[in-house]
Design a protein around this motif. Structure first.
Motif, PDB file in Angstrom:
ATOM      1  N   PRO A  78       0.832  -1.255   0.002  1.00  0.00           N
ATOM      2  CA  PRO A  78      -0.181   0.076   0.088  1.00  0.00           C
ATOM      3  C   PRO A  78       0.734   1.225  -0.139  1.00  0.00           C
ATOM      4  O   PRO A  78       2.108   1.260   0.369  1.00  0.00           O
ATOM      5  N   SER A  79       0.294   2.185  -0.567  1.00  0.00           N
ATOM      6  CA  SER A  79       1.015   3.629  -0.349  1.00  0.00           C
ATOM      7  C   SER A  79       0.569   4.013   1.147  1.00  0.00           C
ATOM      8  O   SER A  79      -0.173   3.618   1.873  1.00  0.00           O
ATOM      9  N   LEU A  80       1.978   4.719   1.738  1.00  0.00           N
ATOM     10  CA  LEU A  80       1.803   5.308   3.050  1.00  0.00           C
ATOM     11  C   LEU A  80       1.571   6.656   3.006  1.00  0.00           C
ATOM     12  O   LEU A  80       1.297   7.481   3.997  1.00  0.00           O
ATOM     13  N   TRP A  81       1.403   7.303   1.969  1.00  0.00           N
ATOM     14  CA  TRP A  81       1.109   8.622   1.824  1.00  0.00           C
ATOM     15  C   TRP A  81      -0.363   8.968   1.294  1.00  0.00           C
ATOM     16  O   TRP A  81      -1.173   9.829   1.811  1.00  0.00           O
ATOM     17  N   CYS A  82      -0.969   8.081   0.271  1.00  0.00           N
ATOM     18  CA  CYS A  82      -2.396   8.569  -0.152  1.00  0.00           C
ATOM     19  C   CYS A  82      -3.278   7.084  -0.152  1.00  0.00           C
ATOM     20  O   CYS A  82      -2.803   6.201   0.123  1.00  0.00           O
ATOM     21  N   GLY A  83      -4.538   7.530   0.001  1.00  0.00           N
ATOM     22  CA  GLY A  83      -5.477   6.408   0.054  1.00  0.00           C
ATOM     23  C   GLY A  83      -5.937   6.048   1.385  1.00  0.00           C
ATOM     24  O   GLY A  83      -5.507   6.697   2.484  1.00  0.00           O
ATOM     25  N   VAL A  84      -6.772   4.968   1.684  1.00  0.00           N
ATOM     26  CA  VAL A  84      -7.471   4.667   2.678  1.00  0.00           C
ATOM     27  C   VAL A  84      -6.237   3.988   3.626  1.00  0.00           C
ATOM     28  O   VAL A  84      -5.797   2.946   3.139  1.00  0.00           O
ATOM     29  N   GLN A  85      -5.978   4.416   4.640  1.00  0.00           N
ATOM     30  CA  GLN A  85      -5.005   3.630   5.911  1.00  0.00           C
ATOM     31  C   GLN A  85      -5.722   2.681   6.741  1.00  0.00           C
ATOM     32  O   GLN A  85      -6.425   3.189   7.498  1.00  0.00           O
ATOM     33  N   GLU A  86      -5.331   1.509   6.590  1.00  0.00           N
ATOM     34  CA  GLU A  86      -5.740   0.597   7.585  1.00  0.00           C
ATOM     35  C   GLU A  86      -5.225   0.691   9.168  1.00  0.00           C
ATOM     36  O   GLU A  86      -5.661   0.292   9.906  1.00  0.00           O
ATOM     37  N   ALA A  87      -3.793   1.098   8.809  1.00  0.00           N
ATOM     38  CA  ALA A  87      -3.171   1.035  10.282  1.00  0.00           C
ATOM     39  C   ALA A  87      -3.112   2.461  10.840  1.00  0.00           C
ATOM     40  O   ALA A  87      -2.986   3.611  10.013  1.00  0.00           O
ATOM     41  N   ASP A  88      -2.830   2.562  12.225  1.00  0.00           N
ATOM     42  CA  ASP A  88      -2.595   3.870  12.705  1.00  0.00           C
ATOM     43  C   ASP A  88      -1.182   4.449  12.432  1.00  0.00           C
ATOM     44  O   ASP A  88      -1.107   5.550  12.293  1.00  0.00           O
ATOM     45  N   GLU A  89      -0.146   3.712  12.044  1.00  0.00           N
ATOM     46  CA  GLU A  89       1.183   4.389  12.101  1.00  0.00           C
ATOM     47  C   GLU A  89       1.777   3.021  11.391  1.00  0.00           C
ATOM     48  O   GLU A  89       1.718   1.978  11.610  1.00  0.00           O
ATOM     49  N   GLU A  90       2.613   3.515  10.401  1.00  0.00           N
ATOM     50  CA  GLU A  90       3.412   2.446   9.600  1.00  0.00           C
ATOM     51  C   GLU A  90       4.826   2.992   9.376  1.00  0.00           C
ATOM     52  O   GLU A  90       5.000   4.560   9.074  1.00  0.00           O
ATOM     53  N   TYR A  91       5.929   2.114   9.138  1.00  0.00           N
ATOM     54  CA  TYR A  91       7.167   2.301   8.677  1.00  0.00           C
ATOM     55  C   TYR A  91       7.643   1.489   7.685  1.00  0.00           C
ATOM     56  O   TYR A  91       7.294   0.156   7.740  1.00  0.00           O
ATOM     57  N   ARG A  92       8.208   1.584   6.513  1.00  0.00           N
ATOM     58  CA  ARG A  92       8.666   0.752   5.370  1.00  0.00           C
ATOM     59  C   ARG A  92       9.957   1.046   5.025  1.00  0.00           C
ATOM     60  O   ARG A  92      10.430   1.918   4.635  1.00  0.00           O
ATOM     61  N   LEU A  93      10.828   0.004   5.093  1.00  0.00           N
ATOM     62  CA  LEU A  93      12.163  -0.205   4.479  1.00  0.00           C
ATOM     63  C   LEU A  93      12.101  -0.902   2.993  1.00  0.00           C
ATOM     64  O   LEU A  93      11.570  -1.996   2.767  1.00  0.00           O
ATOM     65  N   ILE A  94      12.624  -0.196   1.868  1.00  0.00           N
ATOM     66  CA  ILE A  94      12.502  -0.626   0.841  1.00  0.00           C
ATOM     67  C   ILE A  94      14.056  -0.900   0.147  1.00  0.00           C
ATOM     68  O   ILE A  94      14.793   0.132   0.305  1.00  0.00           O
ATOM     69  N   LEU A  95      14.538  -1.830  -0.176  1.00  0.00           N
ATOM     70  CA  LEU A  95      15.777  -2.237  -0.500  1.00  0.00           C
ATOM     71  C   LEU A  95      15.864  -2.651  -1.894  1.00  0.00           C
ATOM     72  O   LEU A  95      15.392  -3.862  -2.269  1.00  0.00           O
ATOM     73  N   ASP A  96      16.247  -1.735  -2.832  1.00  0.00           N
ATOM     74  CA  ASP A  96      16.597  -2.023  -4.172  1.00  0.00           C
ATOM     75  C   ASP A  96      17.996  -2.219  -4.684  1.00  0.00           C
ATOM     76  O   ASP A  96      18.621  -1.284  -4.753  1.00  0.00           O
TER      77      ASP A  96
END
Length: 209
Positions: free
Chosen positions: A75-93
């Motif tokens: 999911p996007s952490l910026w836009c759209g309906v958010q199911e969680a109260d708070e989130e953090y994501r690491l992306i390794l490319d």
């Protein structure tokens, strides 16, 4: 006795007002309830990613990153309906290994870790989802993430540094959503302490025996 009370009052006042806030009121950008209606699905806000001299905006790179997230069904952490109260994501490319995303979320007092790995190597192709799993986190494990984010000074950092990109290596990107604000920090080879914070995500995502 009066001296002790005076010292206590000063210490209490300083504890209340002198402590550094880990998240300034104007940190990042405000989250939005609807993702932009443009060609393709855009899951990151404007200005997050660097763009070259021949591009007028970061839209092409945001579109590529958004396609990456959609491919992982993240999911996007910026836009759209958010199911969680708070989130953090690491992306390794990474150039030579499978790209992956590690996301931790809090809903009330419930903490969950989500891991998605797609077939790589990321520098040449991005294939289908290779592995996906989730597990519950303890409150102490969740605290490890939030402490790593705040110790990094994440909310005060610039988003991306386009003069630090290389040919073969890893882009370490961390996204966060807290108190209605979204922020993104990406660094080539995990510069500026981003790798150290990212390693906390990786340790929690490691398979349990």
């Amino acid at each position: 006795m009066k001296l002790r009370l005076a010292v206590f009052a000063v210490l209490f006042a300083c504890a209340s007002s002198c402590a550094r806030s880990p998240m300034p009121a104007d940190a990042g950008v405000a989250t939005v309830e609807t993702c932009p209606d443009v060609e393709g699905q855009i899951l990151l806000p404007e200005g997050v990613l660097p763009h070259g001299d021949f591009e007028s905006s970061d839209l092409p790179d945001r579109r590529r990153m958004s396609e990456f997230l959609v491919r992982m069904d993240e999911p996007s952490l910026w836009c759209g309906v958010q199911e969680a109260d708070e989130e953090y994501r690491l992306i390794l490319d990474e150039t030579w290994t499978d790209p992956r995303a590690i996301r931790v979320s809090r809903s009330g007092s419930d903490f969950v870790l989500h891991v998605v790995v797609i077939e790589g190597p990321g520098g040449f192709t991005r294939g289908p989802v290779k592995d996906r799993y989730s597990r519950q986190l303890t409150a102490a494990e969740w605290q490890q993430i939030t402490t790593a984010i705040d110790d990094l000074g994440f909310w005060q950092m610039t988003t991306s540094l386009d003069n630090l990109l290389g040919n073969d290596g890893t882009v370490w990107s961390i996204e966060a959503r807290r108190n209605g604000r979204y922020h993104y920090v990406g660094r080539w080879q995990g510069a500026d302490g981003v790798e150290d914070a990212g390693r906390v995500f990786e340790r929690l995502a490691a398979p349990r025996s």
